[in-house]
Enzyme design. Structure first.
Site, PDB file in Angstrom:
ATOM      1  CB  CYS A   1       0.357  -1.929  13.604  1.00  0.00           C
ATOM      2  SG  CYS A   1       0.857  -1.595  11.902  1.00  0.00           S
TER       3      CYS A   1
ATOM      4  CD  GLU B   1      -2.577  -0.982   2.708  1.00  0.00           C
ATOM      5  OE1 GLU B   1      -2.620   0.085   3.361  1.00  0.00           O
ATOM      6  OE2 GLU B   1      -3.090  -2.038   3.091  1.00  0.00           O
TER       7      GLU B   1
ATOM      8  CB  CYS C   1       5.493  -5.296   9.667  1.00  0.00           C
ATOM      9  SG  CYS C   1       6.538  -4.444  10.862  1.00  0.00           S
TER      10      CYS C   1
ATOM     11  CB  CYS D   1       0.205   0.766   8.208  1.00  0.00           C
ATOM     12  SG  CYS D   1       0.872   2.272   8.768  1.00  0.00           S
TER      13      CYS D   1
ATOM     14  CB  CYS E   1       2.929  -2.492  16.792  1.00  0.00           C
ATOM     15  SG  CYS E   1       4.655  -1.981  16.683  1.00  0.00           S
TER      16      CYS E   1
ATOM     17  CG  LEU F   1       7.924   7.275  22.980  1.00  0.00           C
ATOM     18  CD1 LEU F   1       9.195   6.433  23.055  1.00  0.00           C
ATOM     19  CD2 LEU F   1       8.196   8.675  23.542  1.00  0.00           C
ATOM     20  CG  HIS F   2       3.066   4.467  19.467  1.00  0.00           C
ATOM     21  ND1 HIS F   2       2.863   5.657  18.805  1.00  0.00           N
ATOM     22  CD2 HIS F   2       3.336   3.557  18.510  1.00  0.00           C
ATOM     23  CE1 HIS F   2       3.013   5.469  17.501  1.00  0.00           C
ATOM     24  NE2 HIS F   2       3.311   4.207  17.291  1.00  0.00           N
TER      25      HIS F   2
ATOM     26  CB  CYS G   1       2.558   7.538   3.270  1.00  0.00           C
ATOM     27  SG  CYS G   1       2.882   6.310   4.542  1.00  0.00           S
TER      28      CYS G   1
HETATM   29  N1  SAH Z   1       7.608   0.557  11.478  1.00  0.00           N
HETATM   30  C1  SAH Z   1       7.720   1.983  11.415  1.00  0.00           C
HETATM   31  C2  SAH Z   1       7.033   2.635  10.226  1.00  0.00           C
HETATM   32  C3  SAH Z   1       5.710   2.091   9.805  1.00  0.00           C
HETATM   33  S1  SAH Z   1       4.342   2.379  10.887  1.00  0.00           S
HETATM   34  C4  SAH Z   1       7.238   2.598  12.702  1.00  0.00           C
HETATM   35  O1  SAH Z   1       6.804   1.863  13.588  1.00  0.00           O
HETATM   36  O2  SAH Z   1       7.341   3.799  12.863  1.00  0.00           O
HETATM   37  C5  SAH Z   1       4.004   4.093  10.665  1.00  0.00           C
HETATM   38  C6  SAH Z   1       3.228   4.734  11.801  1.00  0.00           C
HETATM   39  O3  SAH Z   1       1.849   4.334  11.768  1.00  0.00           O
HETATM   40  C7  SAH Z   1       3.769   4.324  13.150  1.00  0.00           C
HETATM   41  O4  SAH Z   1       3.876   5.429  13.998  1.00  0.00           O
HETATM   42  C8  SAH Z   1       2.712   3.366  13.609  1.00  0.00           C
HETATM   43  O5  SAH Z   1       2.763   3.198  14.976  1.00  0.00           O
HETATM   44  C9  SAH Z   1       1.453   4.022  13.086  1.00  0.00           C
HETATM   45  N2  SAH Z   1       0.266   3.162  13.133  1.00  0.00           N
HETATM   46  C10 SAH Z   1       0.213   1.818  13.100  1.00  0.00           C
HETATM   47  N3  SAH Z   1      -1.060   1.380  13.241  1.00  0.00           N
HETATM   48  C11 SAH Z   1      -1.831   2.480  13.351  1.00  0.00           C
HETATM   49  C12 SAH Z   1      -3.233   2.695  13.526  1.00  0.00           C
HETATM   50  N4  SAH Z   1      -4.067   1.674  13.613  1.00  0.00           N
HETATM   51  N5  SAH Z   1      -3.674   3.963  13.614  1.00  0.00           N
HETATM   52  C13 SAH Z   1      -2.809   4.999  13.505  1.00  0.00           C
HETATM   53  N6  SAH Z   1      -1.489   4.870  13.343  1.00  0.00           N
HETATM   54  C14 SAH Z   1      -0.992   3.624  13.270  1.00  0.00           C
END
Ligand code: SAH
Length: 355
Positions: free
Chosen positions: A122, A95, A115, A339, A119, A220-221, A108
């Site tokens: 995600c 995507e 992956c 994503c 997480c 970071l989250h 993007c």
């Molecule tokens: N692996 C890398 C880049 C890809 S994810 C990373 O973790 O930064 C890109 C961003 O999208 C990250 O900040 C990720 O945490 C966020 N992301 C993933 N799932 C998401 C969701 N359901 N809603 C909003 N952002 C999300």
């Protein structure tokens, strides 16, 4: 010469020069070819009118110009954000998103098929990692979307923030970034390129040594290890302190302000005391917090997007405590823009049709 067709997109000028020589053509043709690929986004060899017909015939036989085909696209209106699902030459799907802003076009891009970071919020990670993308496949996402822009418009900025962990595919991502920057090609300034990582410390430290002024974004989250580990398994390997130190060092070394991405999930990481804890870490460093209200994913119904009030409150607490923060403009919530969601949805519906 091998019978397999060589992809042109992904080649540096040096690599293209060697390839052109292999085909028995004069070296100066490489620069023309480079421009056709990266600057004019040619879709076929027929378009390359300043190349002799004989050379074009050789290219037709030995080279590939496109690495992806559009499978589907979601777009509310022609002038709005578009989410693409592309099919790679081996049938895998990735995507990408094209965002049309008043100040320019941003894309993007995806760096891996799937992956393996795991997480919990995600959609990209549910099927695990399939494979790394090549530099050519990363750059071709930008080229293919650029062709859909109105005449004269170009892509001005890129975020490596689609599916995948760029630091796990470091070399191809860096090669792609250098190619994006080529003045005879896409010509995107390093300052307009952002790489986003879940916090792989070795990669972050290596990037700081590259001497290219791109922006580092750290996902970071969560402000502490207990919470971050529950959301991001990678935190078992690199603690909050370690990723923060690597990000702060990146800022100091490069002079670039680091972006801290902070996904907001209702009742999980969006409480006022968590905002204060986060502010405590970042105060005084070259930091910018990008708050991302959670895009709900089908696989995790228990994770919800917080109300506007809670999001604003979190932002205000950061600002009041000396940390710059913005709320990511909601884009693409209605077009599966989180994503991996479009890929998963297409896989689900195709799966359902087959069974
Ligand atoms: N692996 C890398 C880049 C890809 S994810 C990373 O973790 O930064 C890109 C961003 O999208 C990250 O900040 C990720 O945490 C966020 N992301 C993933 N799932 C998401 C969701 N359901 N809603 C909003 N952002 C999300």
């Amino acid at each position: 010469m091998s019978t397999e067709k060589r992809p042109l997109v992904g080649m540096t000028l040096d690599e293209m020069t060697a390839f052109v020589a292999e085909l028995g053509e004069p070296k100066f043709r490489a620069k023309q070819l480079f421009q056709w690929v990266y600057e004019k986004w040619a879709k076929s060899f027929d378009e390359m009118t300043n190349l002799p017909a004989g050379f074009r015939a050789k290219l037709q036989e030995h080279a590939l110009i496109r690495l992806l085909e559009e499978e589907t696209r979601q777009q509310a209106a022609p002038t709005e954000t578009a989410k693409y699902l592309f099919r790679l030459t081996d049938g895998q799907k990735v995507e990408s998103v094209l965002m049309r802003h008043s100040y320019g076009n941003a894309v993007c891009v995806t760096t891996q098929v799937g992956c393996r970071m795991g997480c919990t919020f995600c959609a990209s990670t549910f099927g695990g990692l399939v494979r790394n993308l090549t530099a050519g496949e990363i750059v071709d996402q930008i080229i293919t979307m650029s062709r859909d822009l109105p005449a004269g418009e170009r892509v001005g900025s890129v975020v490596l923030m689609g599916s995948g962990e760029p630091m796990e595919n470091y070399d191809e991502c860096l090669k792609a970034i250098r190619l994006m920057h080529e003045p005879d090609g896409l010509n995107i300034g390093y300052r307009h390129i952002t790489i986003s990582t879940s916090g792989l410390v070795e990669g972050m430290r290596r990037l700081a040594e590259e001497d290219i002024p791109i922006t580092l974004a750290l996902s970071l989250h969560a402000p502490n290890d207990e919470l971050r580990t529950s959301l991001m398994p990678i935190n078992r390997k690199y603690s909050v302190r370690e990723v923060l130190d690597a990000a702060i060092d990146y800022g100091e070394k490069t002079g670039r302000r680091v972006t801290y991405e902070y996904l907001l999930i209702e009742g999980v990481n969006d409480n006022p005391d968590q905002a204060l804890e986060l502010a405590g870490h970042l105060k005084g460093s070259l930091a910018h917090v990008n708050l991302i209200p959670m895009n709900p994913v089908a696989e995790r119904p228990e994770y919800k997007r917080p109300s506007k009030e809670r999001v604003t409150r979190f932002r205000d607490l950061l600002e009041e405590n000396g940390v710059t923060a913005t709320i990511r403009r909601e884009m693409g919530g209605d077009i599966d823009a989180a994503c991996g969601q479009l890929r998963n949805r297409v896989a689900r519906t195709r799966g359902a049709t087959r069974s």
